[in-house]
Design a protein around this motif. Sequence first.
Motif, mmCIF file in Angstrom:
data_model
loop_
_atom_site.group_PDB
_atom_site.id
_atom_site.type_symbol
_atom_site.label_atom_id
_atom_site.label_comp_id
_atom_site.label_asym_id
_atom_site.label_seq_id
_atom_site.Cartn_x
_atom_site.Cartn_y
_atom_site.Cartn_z
ATOM 1 N N LYS A 3 18.432 0.758 1.105
ATOM 2 C CA LYS A 3 17.073 1.154 1.457
ATOM 3 C C LYS A 3 16.049 0.422 0.610
ATOM 4 O O LYS A 3 14.863 0.602 0.776
ATOM 5 C CB LYS A 3 16.907 2.659 1.267
ATOM 6 C CG LYS A 3 17.753 3.468 2.206
ATOM 7 C CD LYS A 3 17.538 4.933 1.967
ATOM 8 C CE LYS A 3 18.433 5.742 2.878
ATOM 9 N NZ LYS A 3 18.297 7.163 2.660
ATOM 10 N N ALA A 4 16.513 -0.406 -0.311
ATOM 11 C CA ALA A 4 15.606 -1.095 -1.226
ATOM 12 C C ALA A 4 14.998 -2.323 -0.571
ATOM 13 O O ALA A 4 15.600 -2.950 0.296
ATOM 14 C CB ALA A 4 16.359 -1.500 -2.486
ATOM 15 N N VAL A 5 13.809 -2.656 -1.021
ATOM 16 C CA VAL A 5 13.162 -3.893 -0.612
ATOM 17 C C VAL A 5 13.740 -5.003 -1.483
ATOM 18 O O VAL A 5 13.810 -4.878 -2.698
ATOM 19 C CB VAL A 5 11.631 -3.792 -0.804
ATOM 20 C CG1 VAL A 5 10.962 -5.115 -0.464
ATOM 21 C CG2 VAL A 5 11.055 -2.663 0.046
ATOM 22 N N ILE A 6 14.177 -6.082 -0.842
ATOM 23 C CA ILE A 6 14.809 -7.199 -1.547
ATOM 24 C C ILE A 6 13.760 -8.272 -1.831
ATOM 25 O O ILE A 6 13.010 -8.657 -0.938
ATOM 26 C CB ILE A 6 15.938 -7.797 -0.678
ATOM 27 C CG1 ILE A 6 16.958 -6.728 -0.318
ATOM 28 C CG2 ILE A 6 16.588 -8.976 -1.367
ATOM 29 C CD1 ILE A 6 17.881 -7.126 0.815
ATOM 30 N N THR A 7 13.723 -8.762 -3.047
ATOM 31 C CA THR A 7 12.816 -9.853 -3.409
ATOM 32 C C THR A 7 13.520 -11.176 -3.117
ATOM 33 O O THR A 7 14.657 -11.381 -3.548
ATOM 34 C CB THR A 7 12.438 -9.774 -4.896
ATOM 35 O OG1 THR A 7 11.793 -8.517 -5.133
ATOM 36 C CG2 THR A 7 11.499 -10.903 -5.282
ATOM 37 N N CYS A 36 -2.705 -5.873 -2.067
ATOM 38 C CA CYS A 36 -1.237 -5.868 -2.023
ATOM 39 C C CYS A 36 -0.681 -4.628 -2.725
ATOM 40 O O CYS A 36 0.345 -4.089 -2.317
ATOM 41 C CB CYS A 36 -0.673 -7.128 -2.673
ATOM 42 S SG CYS A 36 -1.080 -8.643 -1.781
ATOM 43 N N GLN A 37 -1.374 -4.185 -3.774
ATOM 44 C CA GLN A 37 -0.934 -2.990 -4.488
ATOM 45 C C GLN A 37 -1.005 -1.768 -3.576
ATOM 46 O O GLN A 37 -0.211 -0.845 -3.695
ATOM 47 C CB GLN A 37 -1.779 -2.763 -5.747
ATOM 48 C CG GLN A 37 -1.866 -3.963 -6.682
ATOM 49 C CD GLN A 37 -0.515 -4.532 -7.089
ATOM 50 O OE1 GLN A 37 0.412 -3.796 -7.347
ATOM 51 N NE2 GLN A 37 -0.417 -5.841 -7.150
ATOM 52 N N LEU A 38 -1.964 -1.763 -2.646
ATOM 53 C CA LEU A 38 -2.091 -0.669 -1.686
ATOM 54 C C LEU A 38 -0.973 -0.699 -0.649
ATOM 55 O O LEU A 38 -0.524 0.345 -0.178
ATOM 56 C CB LEU A 38 -3.443 -0.745 -0.957
ATOM 57 C CG LEU A 38 -4.695 -0.602 -1.801
ATOM 58 C CD1 LEU A 38 -5.931 -0.862 -0.952
ATOM 59 C CD2 LEU A 38 -4.759 0.779 -2.429
ATOM 60 N N MET A 39 -0.552 -1.891 -0.278
ATOM 61 C CA MET A 39 0.461 -2.041 0.772
ATOM 62 C C MET A 39 1.883 -1.799 0.279
ATOM 63 O O MET A 39 2.746 -1.382 1.049
ATOM 64 C CB MET A 39 0.390 -3.450 1.382
ATOM 65 C CG MET A 39 -0.781 -3.686 2.299
ATOM 66 S SD MET A 39 -0.645 -2.826 3.873
ATOM 67 C CE MET A 39 0.770 -3.632 4.585
ATOM 68 N N SER A 40 2.155 -2.057 -0.987
ATOM 69 C CA SER A 40 3.525 -1.959 -1.498
ATOM 70 C C SER A 40 4.199 -0.624 -1.200
ATOM 71 O O SER A 40 5.346 -0.599 -0.744
ATOM 72 C CB SER A 40 3.564 -2.265 -2.991
ATOM 73 O OG SER A 40 3.342 -3.636 -3.194
ATOM 74 N N PRO A 41 3.528 0.525 -1.418
ATOM 75 C CA PRO A 41 4.189 1.800 -1.094
ATOM 76 C C PRO A 41 4.520 1.939 0.397
ATOM 77 O O PRO A 41 5.532 2.546 0.756
ATOM 78 C CB PRO A 41 3.177 2.861 -1.537
ATOM 79 C CG PRO A 41 2.291 2.176 -2.516
ATOM 80 C CD PRO A 41 2.251 0.735 -2.100
ATOM 81 N N LEU A 42 3.684 1.364 1.253
ATOM 82 C CA LEU A 42 3.963 1.423 2.695
ATOM 83 C C LEU A 42 5.197 0.608 3.054
ATOM 84 O O LEU A 42 6.006 1.010 3.896
ATOM 85 C CB LEU A 42 2.768 0.891 3.490
ATOM 86 C CG LEU A 42 1.454 1.634 3.344
ATOM 87 C CD1 LEU A 42 0.389 0.974 4.211
ATOM 88 C CD2 LEU A 42 1.605 3.088 3.703
ATOM 89 N N ILE A 43 5.331 -0.536 2.407
ATOM 90 C CA ILE A 43 6.494 -1.397 2.651
ATOM 91 C C ILE A 43 7.767 -0.679 2.190
ATOM 92 O O ILE A 43 8.784 -0.667 2.887
ATOM 93 C CB ILE A 43 6.322 -2.753 1.944
ATOM 94 C CG1 ILE A 43 5.066 -3.479 2.455
ATOM 95 C CG2 ILE A 43 7.561 -3.610 2.095
ATOM 96 C CD1 ILE A 43 5.021 -3.730 3.946
ATOM 97 N N ASN A 44 7.699 -0.053 1.022
ATOM 98 C CA ASN A 44 8.848 0.715 0.516
ATOM 99 C C ASN A 44 9.185 1.866 1.457
ATOM 100 O O ASN A 44 10.361 2.148 1.708
ATOM 101 C CB ASN A 44 8.565 1.237 -0.895
ATOM 102 C CG ASN A 44 8.458 0.117 -1.906
ATOM 103 O OD1 ASN A 44 9.002 -0.965 -1.719
ATOM 104 N ND2 ASN A 44 7.732 0.366 -2.976
ATOM 105 N N SER A 45 8.173 2.521 1.981
ATOM 106 C CA SER A 45 8.372 3.625 2.915
ATOM 107 C C SER A 45 9.055 3.143 4.199
ATOM 108 O O SER A 45 9.969 3.793 4.717
ATOM 109 C CB SER A 45 7.020 4.264 3.242
ATOM 110 O OG SER A 45 7.145 5.249 4.221
ATOM 111 N N ALA A 46 8.623 1.996 4.701
ATOM 112 C CA ALA A 46 9.235 1.429 5.906
ATOM 113 C C ALA A 46 10.691 1.075 5.655
ATOM 114 O O ALA A 46 11.554 1.283 6.516
ATOM 115 C CB ALA A 46 8.458 0.202 6.374
#
Length: 111
Positions: A3-7, A36-46
């Motif tokens: 479920k992790a976002v991969i760098t 980008c700091q605002l979007m990061s939690p949304l990306i993690n949620s997705a």
Amino acid sequence: MSKAVITITDADFETEVLKAEQPVLVYFWASWCGPCQLMSPLINSAATKYSDRLKVVKMEIDPNPLTVKQYQVEGVPAIRLFLGQEVLISTEGVIGKDKLLELLDTYLNSN
């Protein structure tokens, strides 16, 4: 499936995105980018919500100019949804959680 976002980097792009067996959401960002700091939690949620049918990766734009140029990322934050070599979604700028989920649902629920 994780479920992790991969760098990823330019060197990983072909293997992690273009040759992936499922759709891949690529999140382009920069350390100096406030939105980008605002979007990061949304990306993690997705990544968590769609973990069964979507791979989520993030790529910092400054150290990865080849992919940024190839996929015409002109502003960050930016999102590209890939299915193989095809780009299904392309956005730039901050989008809300509802809009992100709506875009993903459109493609992931139709497959």
